[in-house]
Design an enzyme around this catalytic site. Sequence first.
Site, PDB file in Angstrom:
ATOM      1  CE  LYS A  79       8.260  31.244  14.261  1.00  0.00           C
ATOM      2  NZ  LYS A  79       6.865  31.949  14.472  1.00  0.00           N
ATOM      3  CB  SER A 154       6.124  31.705  18.138  1.00  0.00           C
ATOM      4  OG  SER A 154       5.629  31.883  16.955  1.00  0.00           O
ATOM      5  CB  SER A 178       3.978  34.168  15.870  1.00  0.00           C
ATOM      6  OG  SER A 178       3.524  33.884  16.927  1.00  0.00           O
TER       7      SER A 178
HETATM    8  N1  GLN Z   1       0.629  33.631  20.740  1.00  0.00           N
HETATM    9  C1  GLN Z   1      -0.159  32.887  19.835  1.00  0.00           C
HETATM   10  C2  GLN Z   1       0.008  31.337  20.273  1.00  0.00           C
HETATM   11  O1  GLN Z   1       0.477  30.992  21.050  1.00  0.00           O
HETATM   12  C3  GLN Z   1       0.184  33.205  18.230  1.00  0.00           C
HETATM   13  C4  GLN Z   1       1.423  32.272  17.929  1.00  0.00           C
HETATM   14  C5  GLN Z   1       1.886  32.425  16.607  1.00  0.00           C
HETATM   15  O2  GLN Z   1       1.276  33.331  15.785  1.00  0.00           O
HETATM   16  N2  GLN Z   1       2.178  31.404  15.938  1.00  0.00           N
HETATM   17  O3  GLN Z   1      -0.754  30.629  19.582  1.00  0.00           O
END
Ligand code: GLN
Length: 488
Positions: A79, A154, A178
């Site tokens: 990532k 994400s 994410s």
């Molecule tokens: N979807 C969640 C957010 O928007 C979690 C994102 C993540 O785990 N990096 O913050």
Amino acid sequence: MSLHKLTLHELQDQFTTGEVTAREIVYAYSIRINQVEPKVKAFITQHKESAMAQAEALDQKLKAWRRTMPLMGMPLAIKDNICTESVLTTCASRILGNFVPPYDASVIALLRGQGYLLLGKTNLDEFAMGSSTENSAFGPSRNPWNLSYVPGGSSGGSAAAVAADECVAALGSDTGGSIRQPAACCGVVGLKPTYGRVSRYGLVAFASSLDQIGPITKDVTDAAILLNVIAGHDPLDSTSADVLVPDYTRALKKKDLKKLKIGVPREYFAEGIDPEVEQAVREAIEELKRLGGEIKDVSLPTTGAAIATYYVIATAEASSNLARYDGVRYGLRSKQMKDLLEMYMKTRQEGFGPEVKRRIMLGTYALSAGYYDAYYGKAQAVRTLIRKDFEAAFQEVDLIVTPVMPTTAFKLGEKIADPLQMYLSDIYTISVNLAGVPAISLPCGFSKAGLPIGLQIVGRPFQEDTVLRGAYAYEQATNWRVKRPSIR
Ligand code: GLN
């Protein structure tokens, strides 16, 4: 069978016995990436040529000395919020669009120590803020099961790359879901370790008290193999835990769940869950019972407060963490400047996308004098209650099973205009981060539209081995992992 279809442990077997060379592996993946990447768009930066050069050097060396290490010759995707020395690391943000880290994150140093090959850096929501990978400054990735759907987020690029066989496995990061949510959307396995289990050094910080790096893989065995490599204490991360790391692959010896108590939290099956998802998860729970697990009803009463709590704490931490992007030290610097203040402001205005700006504003507000106690202080108090809910439940059970997401993957563009709708897709994953406990997501079915459904298994702190045991038993008893997207 084509090399790109193998799991990490299958590829390892072939490489260790000398059946395939590292060069052949990278060649197979290069062809695969060239074939599907124009459709999937999982990568921000590709690194195939360097991987090939490394593979050739490795093959030469092994001619004289054939002792392989766990990840030797294994092509991974990372990532793009995890720092890789001399390789662009953008966080999918314009503000880091030119950032080439002078150092490796600790997890990368560990992978390198085991001989892995970096195939490329994968797409994400900018600074990992989002649930669909649509908040990327480089455009969205797509779901390999259906290209008009999001891959989740994400870590959507990592999950899509694994599902589309563009790499053998990947690393993601999980602040509120994410790793697990995109894994569920793409029909692969994703593991978020206990907070402190894996070093965050070199992971670009979003919300430091929640962030964890973890594996995204084709099966549960591969998740255990990768966790073996990345878990452990790191003096460079002050929140890293000095807790003994077991051999996680040993957790995969048992194929039953005898003597395990498994909790089903009633609050996770309330209104809002898609009936197809609920049915698949309920059938999975029946399977866990057949495998010998003792199923118990448990309660996590503060579940309803998790999203609000998370979006105060995560945005507060983000507003502080992102203060460092000011155009002075690295990253983008706006050209339009009269004075220093204007340079700071223009740099941030041009460099950050709308979701990141929204969160910086929310977080700054929650931390401001006069509102701190009402919002941030309150959220911290509720966070303690959420953690206590899990502690109480884990007095009664060894594992907790839930859905990963209330729906399957949604269509590109469907939720991007409505941030609150987007935030709700993390309702089942967020409490796990607030409590700091480990959880895995693995496939447990498909919707009628042919989109994957995920099952979440949550464990006690530092009991990733029990989580993996539960996931492995379920995976071996079912056939979901055999189904692959037909993308060509
Ligand atoms: N979807 C969640 C957010 O928007 C979690 C994102 C993540 O785990 N990096 O913050």
